[in-house]
Design a protein around this motif. Sequence first.
Motif, PDB file in Angstrom:
ATOM      1  N   ALA A  84      -2.554   4.961  -4.098  1.00 34.78           N
ATOM      2  CA  ALA A  84      -3.813   5.713  -4.081  1.00 34.78           C
ATOM      3  C   ALA A  84      -3.651   7.053  -3.390  1.00 34.78           C
ATOM      4  CB  ALA A  84      -4.895   4.893  -3.374  1.00 34.78           C
ATOM      5  N   GLY A  85      -4.435   8.019  -3.850  1.00 39.27           N
ATOM      6  CA  GLY A  85      -4.457   9.316  -3.197  1.00 39.27           C
ATOM      7  C   GLY A  85      -4.768  10.447  -4.146  1.00 39.27           C
ATOM      8  N   ASP A  86      -4.434  11.641  -3.693  1.00 39.87           N
ATOM      9  CA  ASP A  86      -4.603  12.863  -4.483  1.00 39.87           C
ATOM     10  C   ASP A  86      -3.288  13.114  -5.219  1.00 39.87           C
ATOM     11  OD1 ASP A  86      -4.830  15.423  -5.484  1.00 39.87           O
ATOM     12  OD2 ASP A  86      -4.897  16.397  -3.517  1.00 39.87           O
ATOM     13  N   PHE A  87      -3.268  12.822  -6.525  1.00 37.23           N
ATOM     14  CA  PHE A  87      -2.046  12.955  -7.315  1.00 37.23           C
ATOM     15  C   PHE A  87      -1.833  14.380  -7.824  1.00 37.23           C
ATOM     16  CE2 PHE A  87      -2.605   8.461  -7.228  1.00 37.23           C
ATOM     17  CZ  PHE A  87      -1.379   7.874  -7.501  1.00 37.23           C
ATOM     18  N   ASN A  88      -2.826  15.241  -7.667  1.00 37.78           N
ATOM     19  CA  ASN A  88      -2.743  16.593  -8.217  1.00 37.78           C
ATOM     20  C   ASN A  88      -2.349  16.560  -9.694  1.00 37.78           C
ATOM     21  OD1 ASN A  88      -3.471  18.583  -6.184  1.00 37.78           O
ATOM     22  ND2 ASN A  88      -1.750  17.767  -5.006  1.00 37.78           N
ATOM     23  N   ALA A  89      -2.831  15.551 -10.401  1.00 40.37           N
ATOM     24  CA  ALA A  89      -2.522  15.384 -11.823  1.00 40.37           C
ATOM     25  C   ALA A  89      -3.558  14.469 -12.442  1.00 40.37           C
ATOM     26  CB  ALA A  89      -1.122  14.795 -12.012  1.00 40.37           C
ATOM     27  N   PHE A 120     -18.510  19.812 -13.908  1.00 40.52           N
ATOM     28  CA  PHE A 120     -17.271  20.422 -14.375  1.00 40.52           C
ATOM     29  C   PHE A 120     -16.161  20.075 -13.391  1.00 40.52           C
ATOM     30  CE2 PHE A 120     -14.192  23.904 -14.091  1.00 40.52           C
ATOM     31  CZ  PHE A 120     -13.765  23.980 -15.405  1.00 40.52           C
ATOM     32  N   GLY A 121     -14.996  19.758 -13.921  1.00 35.85           N
ATOM     33  CA  GLY A 121     -13.857  19.467 -13.064  1.00 35.85           C
ATOM     34  C   GLY A 121     -12.876  18.538 -13.730  1.00 35.85           C
ATOM     35  N   VAL A 122     -11.990  17.994 -12.916  1.00 32.40           N
ATOM     36  CA  VAL A 122     -10.919  17.137 -13.415  1.00 32.40           C
ATOM     37  C   VAL A 122     -10.711  16.002 -12.423  1.00 32.40           C
ATOM     38  CG1 VAL A 122      -9.203  18.604 -12.284  1.00 32.40           C
ATOM     39  CG2 VAL A 122      -8.495  17.115 -14.152  1.00 32.40           C
ATOM     40  N   GLN A 123     -10.290  14.862 -12.920  1.00 35.29           N
ATOM     41  CA  GLN A 123     -10.032  13.710 -12.055  1.00 35.29           C
ATOM     42  C   GLN A 123      -8.557  13.698 -11.675  1.00 35.29           C
ATOM     43  OE1 GLN A 123      -9.949   8.964 -12.713  1.00 35.29           O
ATOM     44  NE2 GLN A 123     -11.932   9.906 -13.176  1.00 35.29           N
ATOM     45  N   ILE A 124      -8.280  14.097 -10.419  1.00 37.59           N
ATOM     46  CA  ILE A 124      -6.913  14.082  -9.926  1.00 37.59           C
ATOM     47  C   ILE A 124      -6.743  13.133  -8.743  1.00 37.59           C
ATOM     48  CG2 ILE A 124      -6.396  16.410 -10.757  1.00 37.59           C
ATOM     49  CD1 ILE A 124      -6.816  17.456  -7.924  1.00 37.59           C
ATOM     50  N   ASP A 125      -7.825  12.533  -8.284  1.00 31.45           N
ATOM     51  CA  ASP A 125      -7.773  11.529  -7.218  1.00 31.45           C
ATOM     52  C   ASP A 125      -7.881  10.158  -7.870  1.00 31.45           C
ATOM     53  OD1 ASP A 125      -8.169  13.221  -4.496  1.00 31.45           O
ATOM     54  OD2 ASP A 125      -9.345  14.101  -6.124  1.00 31.45           O
ATOM     55  N   HIS A 126      -6.909   9.302  -7.581  1.00 29.25           N
ATOM     56  CA  HIS A 126      -6.811   8.030  -8.304  1.00 29.25           C
ATOM     57  C   HIS A 126      -6.499   6.875  -7.351  1.00 29.25           C
ATOM     58  CE1 HIS A 126      -6.393  10.366 -12.085  1.00 29.25           C
ATOM     59  NE2 HIS A 126      -5.578  11.130 -11.391  1.00 29.25           N
ATOM     60  N   VAL A 127      -6.904   5.676  -7.781  1.00 30.52           N
ATOM     61  CA  VAL A 127      -6.423   4.424  -7.201  1.00 30.52           C
ATOM     62  C   VAL A 127      -5.753   3.679  -8.346  1.00 30.52           C
ATOM     63  CG1 VAL A 127      -7.033   2.228  -6.132  1.00 30.52           C
ATOM     64  CG2 VAL A 127      -8.197   4.327  -5.412  1.00 30.52           C
ATOM     65  N   LEU A 128      -4.428   3.560  -8.273  1.00 32.01           N
ATOM     66  CA  LEU A 128      -3.660   2.880  -9.313  1.00 32.01           C
ATOM     67  C   LEU A 128      -3.281   1.487  -8.828  1.00 32.01           C
ATOM     68  CD1 LEU A 128      -1.298   5.733 -10.580  1.00 32.01           C
ATOM     69  CD2 LEU A 128      -3.674   5.230 -11.206  1.00 32.01           C
ATOM     70  N   LEU A 164       0.851  -1.186   0.000  1.00 31.59           N
ATOM     71  CA  LEU A 164       0.000   0.000   0.000  1.00 31.59           C
ATOM     72  C   LEU A 164       0.888   1.238   0.000  1.00 31.59           C
ATOM     73  CD1 LEU A 164      -2.534  -1.006   2.821  1.00 31.59           C
ATOM     74  CD2 LEU A 164      -2.702  -1.482   0.368  1.00 31.59           C
ATOM     75  N   GLN A 165       0.576   2.191  -0.859  1.00 30.67           N
ATOM     76  CA  GLN A 165       1.327   3.441  -0.882  1.00 30.67           C
ATOM     77  C   GLN A 165       0.386   4.601  -1.134  1.00 30.67           C
ATOM     78  OE1 GLN A 165       4.607   4.220  -0.171  1.00 30.67           O
ATOM     79  NE2 GLN A 165       3.692   6.263  -0.261  1.00 30.67           N
ATOM     80  N   LEU A 166       0.401   5.555  -0.211  1.00 35.29           N
ATOM     81  CA  LEU A 166      -0.404   6.763  -0.368  1.00 35.29           C
ATOM     82  C   LEU A 166       0.353   7.770  -1.237  1.00 35.29           C
ATOM     83  CD1 LEU A 166      -2.523   8.502   2.298  1.00 35.29           C
ATOM     84  CD2 LEU A 166      -0.849   9.873   1.043  1.00 35.29           C
ATOM     85  N   ALA A 167      -0.371   8.459  -2.093  1.00 31.33           N
ATOM     86  CA  ALA A 167       0.211   9.473  -2.973  1.00 31.33           C
ATOM     87  C   ALA A 167      -0.384  10.844  -2.658  1.00 31.33           C
ATOM     88  CB  ALA A 167      -0.044   9.118  -4.432  1.00 31.33           C
ATOM     89  N   HIS A 168       0.482  11.837  -2.505  1.00 30.13           N
ATOM     90  CA  HIS A 168       0.022  13.217  -2.332  1.00 30.13           C
ATOM     91  C   HIS A 168       1.153  14.186  -2.683  1.00 30.13           C
ATOM     92  CE1 HIS A 168      -2.186  16.461   0.240  1.00 30.13           C
ATOM     93  NE2 HIS A 168      -2.493  16.550  -1.042  1.00 30.13           N
ATOM     94  N   PRO A 169       1.518  14.251  -3.959  1.00 30.06           N
ATOM     95  CA  PRO A 169       2.529  15.217  -4.371  1.00 30.06           C
ATOM     96  C   PRO A 169       1.987  16.644  -4.319  1.00 30.06           C
ATOM     97  CG  PRO A 169       1.563  14.179  -6.292  1.00 30.06           C
ATOM     98  CD  PRO A 169       0.982  13.481  -5.091  1.00 30.06           C
ATOM     99  N   MET A 170       2.888  17.580  -4.378  1.00 29.90           N
ATOM    100  CA  MET A 170       2.491  18.988  -4.395  1.00 29.90           C
ATOM    101  C   MET A 170       1.665  19.301  -5.647  1.00 29.90           C
ATOM    102  SD  MET A 170       3.385  20.826  -1.774  1.00 29.90           S
ATOM    103  CE  MET A 170       3.562  22.521  -2.343  1.00 29.90           C
ATOM    104  N   PRO A 171       0.744  20.263  -5.555  1.00 32.65           N
ATOM    105  CA  PRO A 171       0.005  20.686  -6.742  1.00 32.65           C
ATOM    106  C   PRO A 171       0.885  21.550  -7.651  1.00 32.65           C
ATOM    107  CG  PRO A 171      -0.648  22.005  -4.865  1.00 32.65           C
ATOM    108  CD  PRO A 171       0.285  20.964  -4.334  1.00 32.65           C
TER     109      PRO A 171
END
Length: 322
Positions: free
Chosen positions: A235-240, A278-286, A197-204
């Motif tokens: 998984a997490g908020d990849f800001n991408a 309206f929006g963008v998908q930046i939260d992912h489970v890879l 398991l690895q959480l992702a949260h890079p800077m925006p």
Amino acid sequence: MPGRRRRRGPATWSAGLLLLGVSVVVGCRVADTDGITPVPQALAFLPWLLVPAGLGLLLALLSRWWTGVVWAVVLFGLLAWFIEPYGKTGRPDGPPAASFRVLTSNIEFGQAAEALVAAVRREKPDIVFVQECEHTCDATLRQALGAGYPHRAAQVADGSAGSVVLSRFPLTAADGVPGTMAMPGAVADVRGHPVRLQLAHPMPPLPGRTDLWRRELDTLHDFAAEAGRTPLVLAGDFNASQDHAAFRRILDTGLRDAARLAGHDRTPSWPARTAPAFGVQIDHVLLSPDFSTRAARFLDLPGTDHRALLVDLTLHQGVRRG
């Protein structure tokens, strides 16, 4: 005739400016680069560039600027091509070994902690990835969910820097991924099967700080590329989004996007106040190729600008990797 040229001049110039702006962003997408500000920010909303491109086409038609018409049609074709989902798909070839549910949520400086608790109690995920969990949030989760989720990997900090992984399954410590904001990791024992398991949260990609954003996504890419053969959930908020080259490179390591596998490749997760319109998908489970996705849903939680992502996964044994 001179009067007629003057009347259509502003429309032609406006069309040209619109098409030029769209072309810069689309050109970076063609070149597989994220460019510099404001390109990374605009790339996040790539499908919505159809709007200025369409306006440019309309103005070009009204002004009978045929070069602009052709220009706009080419842009439409490129946008249509790049709006298609990116990354690998396909079901694992091995037999199913275990099924479980994962939830990831950015709760915006801990403000949506109570809403997250309610969602966890309602949806009953087995593993929860929480971003932007500060000290008050951590205390709330411990008190409300500690009995049901006795295992955790946490790096609690002030503001947006803290993150927590909660699990019903036993966890073994594992190194996280270094970054400005915490990205803890662990190995879960999922009914006798190890799962990394690895959480992702890079800077925006903030203006003036896109180099940091790109470096932290590259760090996640390096982690994924070197993860080995243990099944992986990142998984997490990849800001991408899939329209960012730095995120596509993570997918190019062989990871699959769970939302795409479930048919939600363009469902927005941010900003929550305008999603899903309206929006963008930046939260992912890879996922590594060891998993299939049975279902995925985006959940609206009051108090945060992100929608949570809930996915039902099945781990397969003996998967052959290309």
